[in-house]
Design an enzyme around this catalytic site. Structure first.
Site, PDB file in Angstrom:
ATOM      1  N   LYS A  23      18.899 105.136  39.383  1.00 19.28           N
ATOM      2  CA  LYS A  23      19.850 105.105  40.536  1.00 19.28           C
ATOM      3  C   LYS A  23      20.035 106.825  40.783  1.00 19.28           C
ATOM      4  CE  LYS A  23      22.137 102.102  43.078  1.00 19.28           C
ATOM      5  NZ  LYS A  23      21.801 100.824  43.446  1.00 19.28           N
TER       6      LYS A  23
ATOM      7  N   GLY B  49      31.227  85.415  54.125  1.00 20.63           N
ATOM      8  CA  GLY B  49      30.322  86.589  54.708  1.00 20.63           C
ATOM      9  C   GLY B  49      29.325  86.040  55.300  1.00 20.63           C
ATOM     10  N   VAL B  50      29.257  86.283  56.913  1.00 19.52           N
ATOM     11  CA  VAL B  50      27.833  85.797  57.190  1.00 19.52           C
ATOM     12  C   VAL B  50      27.384  87.016  58.067  1.00 19.52           C
ATOM     13  CG1 VAL B  50      28.325  83.189  57.536  1.00 19.52           C
ATOM     14  CG2 VAL B  50      29.351  84.706  59.211  1.00 19.52           C
ATOM     15  N   GLY B  51      27.156  88.069  57.246  1.00 21.65           N
ATOM     16  CA  GLY B  51      26.648  89.357  57.737  1.00 21.65           C
ATOM     17  C   GLY B  51      24.932  89.069  57.675  1.00 21.65           C
TER      18      GLY B  51
ATOM     19  N   VAL C  53      22.901  89.022  55.214  1.00 18.70           N
ATOM     20  CA  VAL C  53      22.225  88.253  54.172  1.00 18.70           C
ATOM     21  C   VAL C  53      22.719  86.715  54.521  1.00 18.70           C
ATOM     22  CG1 VAL C  53      21.966  87.452  51.902  1.00 18.70           C
ATOM     23  CG2 VAL C  53      22.040  89.696  52.314  1.00 18.70           C
TER      24      VAL C  53
ATOM     25  N   TYR D 104      23.906  85.417  57.268  1.00 19.65           N
ATOM     26  CA  TYR D 104      23.489  84.695  58.414  1.00 19.65           C
ATOM     27  C   TYR D 104      22.139  83.960  58.125  1.00 19.65           C
ATOM     28  CZ  TYR D 104      21.124  84.172  63.150  1.00 19.65           C
ATOM     29  OH  TYR D 104      20.597  83.639  63.983  1.00 19.65           O
TER      30      TYR D 104
HETATM   31  P1  NAD Z   1      26.946  92.722  55.532  1.00 19.55           P
HETATM   32  O1  NAD Z   1      27.887  94.061  55.606  1.00 19.55           O
HETATM   33  O2  NAD Z   1      25.988  92.705  56.585  1.00 19.55           O
HETATM   34  O3  NAD Z   1      27.721  91.252  55.489  1.00 19.55           O
HETATM   35  C1  NAD Z   1      28.898  91.323  54.867  1.00 19.55           C
HETATM   36  C2  NAD Z   1      29.725  90.302  55.477  1.00 19.55           C
HETATM   37  O4  NAD Z   1      30.891  90.126  54.903  1.00 19.55           O
HETATM   38  C3  NAD Z   1      30.110  91.193  57.003  1.00 19.55           C
HETATM   39  O5  NAD Z   1      29.757  90.092  58.313  1.00 19.55           O
HETATM   40  C4  NAD Z   1      31.891  91.424  56.651  1.00 19.55           C
HETATM   41  O6  NAD Z   1      32.500  91.311  57.823  1.00 19.55           O
HETATM   42  C5  NAD Z   1      32.076  90.130  55.923  1.00 19.55           C
HETATM   43  N1  NAD Z   1      33.229  90.337  54.936  1.00 19.55           N
HETATM   44  C6  NAD Z   1      33.488  91.598  54.406  1.00 19.55           C
HETATM   45  N2  NAD Z   1      34.748  91.306  53.723  1.00 19.55           N
HETATM   46  C7  NAD Z   1      35.212  89.956  53.809  1.00 19.55           C
HETATM   47  C8  NAD Z   1      36.047  89.119  53.393  1.00 19.55           C
HETATM   48  N3  NAD Z   1      37.146  89.649  52.579  1.00 19.55           N
HETATM   49  N4  NAD Z   1      35.886  87.696  53.557  1.00 19.55           N
HETATM   50  C9  NAD Z   1      34.982  87.636  54.328  1.00 19.55           C
HETATM   51  N5  NAD Z   1      34.009  88.003  54.821  1.00 19.55           N
HETATM   52  C10 NAD Z   1      33.971  89.167  54.629  1.00 19.55           C
HETATM   53  O7  NAD Z   1      26.254  92.900  53.957  1.00 19.55           O
HETATM   54  P2  NAD Z   1      25.023  92.300  53.509  1.00 19.55           P
HETATM   55  O8  NAD Z   1      23.845  92.914  53.807  1.00 19.55           O
HETATM   56  O9  NAD Z   1      24.786  90.896  54.147  1.00 19.55           O
HETATM   57  O10 NAD Z   1      25.018  91.920  52.047  1.00 19.55           O
HETATM   58  C11 NAD Z   1      26.187  91.083  51.492  1.00 19.55           C
HETATM   59  C12 NAD Z   1      26.315  91.273  49.955  1.00 19.55           C
HETATM   60  O11 NAD Z   1      25.156  90.936  49.414  1.00 19.55           O
HETATM   61  C13 NAD Z   1      26.902  92.511  49.715  1.00 19.55           C
HETATM   62  O12 NAD Z   1      27.888  92.213  48.664  1.00 19.55           O
HETATM   63  C14 NAD Z   1      25.578  93.122  49.450  1.00 19.55           C
HETATM   64  O13 NAD Z   1      25.752  94.166  48.245  1.00 19.55           O
HETATM   65  C15 NAD Z   1      24.984  92.243  48.823  1.00 19.55           C
HETATM   66  N6  NAD Z   1      23.374  92.456  48.623  1.00 19.55           N
HETATM   67  C16 NAD Z   1      22.754  92.523  49.848  1.00 19.55           C
HETATM   68  C17 NAD Z   1      21.331  92.768  49.806  1.00 19.55           C
HETATM   69  C18 NAD Z   1      20.564  93.091  51.053  1.00 19.55           C
HETATM   70  O14 NAD Z   1      19.322  92.841  51.070  1.00 19.55           O
HETATM   71  N7  NAD Z   1      21.225  93.066  52.105  1.00 19.55           N
HETATM   72  C19 NAD Z   1      20.665  92.866  48.680  1.00 19.55           C
HETATM   73  C20 NAD Z   1      21.368  92.567  47.246  1.00 19.55           C
HETATM   74  C21 NAD Z   1      22.727  92.348  47.473  1.00 19.55           C
END
Ligand code: NAD
Length: 368
Positions: A80, A180-182, A184, A186
């Site tokens: 890292k 959390g429906v961001g 991932v 979604y």
């Molecule tokens: P993202 O930022 O696109 O989505 C996160 C969502 O969580 C957002 O919509 C945000 O508004 C919501 N959120 C934040 N705080 C909240 C709360 N207190 N209550 C409810 N919702 C809340 O992130 P992502 O890329 O979808 O990743 C989600 C998680 O998965 C993170 O912890 C990330 O580290 C982990 N992750 C993601 C990936 C990837 O490929 N994107 C890979 C491994 C791990």
């Protein structure tokens, strides 16, 4: 901080401090373990309060990558990097190209990627100076957005968990609470609703919630603080870390915790044991969310979406193996995941002791 003492605590191989006065680059690259292959891990940019915090963070994160790659069946080690700086104000082409030159200087021992505070744009600057970078846009032959593949791996992990607990992997009629429906979340909801699961979702972002409710039928929306108490088969944290803690565990009414968030357990040992005691099956986060890593690792062989998706789907089998180890050895699933990773590293390390005379020309990056 006595640096060598700190490195020996978790068995790190090498730590590199990189600085460039003109661009303001101050970076630390940590290589934890390269038994399985080159150390791959993202580059985090964060305004650390002091250098000690930055060093501790990079040591912790690089070690986590060793376990994640090993458990995912990848032929990669753990590394890292952290750049000390504010991602909103301190980014420049020069800074990231300077960083790229340090990465190149490691001749492939460390392969970088995007992480918190960095994006595909910066990795493209890094790429101008080094071959050892992943997380490049699809347009440039890279793997692009990892979220759909992460979501797929997470969905497979949920199915494996449901199968382990009920004997049947069908999600038809199962209630899944998604926090959390961001990016991932979604895609995860898309898989779940397609299989006939009943999704209860929350988010602090109204727009993301609206999108879910519009795009998928029958999704129920609850307030952020209400998600922990939703009676459900699966609670899928897909937002932030440390949400499984002393306050939330008593509220949980789920049979399984399985979601994509990193570092879900506020205290790994204590809260894994607390979930176990409550009869809740925990899918170790770094295993179930490895789809994103599998996706970028595929760039090393020339990116192929179909292969990445197939490999991410094997998270189903990996999660099942972890549950078997936990059951057979009477340990938490978290410890079982660590054991799976450590045993693979030890086994492969031993066979590498056999002298072969020549090195193979090409090694597969993934063995799943
Ligand atoms: P993202 O930022 O696109 O989505 C996160 C969502 O969580 C957002 O919509 C945000 O508004 C919501 N959120 C934040 N705080 C909240 C709360 N207190 N209550 C409810 N919702 C809340 O992130 P992502 O890329 O979808 O990743 C989600 C998680 O998965 C993170 O912890 C990330 O580290 C982990 N992750 C993601 C990936 C990837 O490929 N994107 C890979 C491994 C791990």
């Amino acid at each position: 901080m006595p640096v060598f003492e700190e490195l020996s605590k978790k068995d790190h191989e090498q730590v590199i401090f990189c600085q460039d006065q003109d661009s303001g680059l101050k970076a630390i690259i940590a290589i934890h373990d390269t038994t399985l292959g080159p150390a791959l891990g993202g580059c985090r940019m964060f305004p650390y309060n002091n250098e000690e915090d930055a060093l501790r963070d990079v040591l912790r994160l690089s070690r986590g990558m060793t376990y994640k790659s090993a458990a995912a069946g990848l032929n990669l080690g753990g590394g890292k990097a952290v750049i000390i700086g504010n991602p909103k104000t301190d980014k420049s082409e020069t800074l990231f190209r300077a960083y790229g030159r340090f990465v190149q200087g490691l001749a492939g021992r460390y392969i970088t990627a995007e992480d918190v505070g960095t994006t595909v744009r910066e990795m493209e600057w890094v790429r101008m100076e080094t071959d050892y970078v992943t997380g490049i846009s699809r347009a440039l032959g890279g793997s692009g957005d990892p979220s759909p593949v992460t979501a797929l791996g997470c969905y497979e992990g949920i199915k494996a968990s449901v199968k382990w607990q009920t004997g049947n992997e069908s999600l038809e009629g199962k209630v899944v609470a998604v926090q959390g429906v961001g990016a991932v979340g979604y895609h995860l909801v898309q898989h779940l609703t397609r299989d006939g699961a009943k999704v209860v979702a929350t988010d602090i972002d109204a727009e993301n919630l609206r999108r879910i409710a519009t795009d998928f039928r029958g999704v129920e929306v609850v307030a952020p603080e209400a998600i922990y108490g939703v009676p459900c088969d699966v609670f899928a944290p897909c937002a932030m870390g440390a949400i499984i803690n002393d306050d939330t565990i008593p509220m949980l009414k789920c049979g399984i915790v399985a979601g994509s968030s990193n570092n879900q357990l506020a205290d790994e040992e204590k809260h894994a044991a607390a979930l176990d005691k409550k009869g809740i099956l925990y899918a170790p986060d770094y295993v179930i969310n490895a789809g994103g890593l599998i996706n970028v690792a595929n760039e090393l062989e020339g990116y192929n979406r179909e292969r990445a998706v197939q490999q991410a789907a094997s998270i189903y089998n990996i999660v099942t193996t972890i549950y078997q180890i936990a059951r057979d050895e009477k340990i938490t699933t978290n410890r079982a995941a660590n054991a799976l990773a450590e045993r693979r590293i030890a086994r492969i390390g031993r066979i590498k002791g056999t002298f072969t005379g020549t090195q193979p020309q090409k090694r597969g990056r993934g063995i799943i």
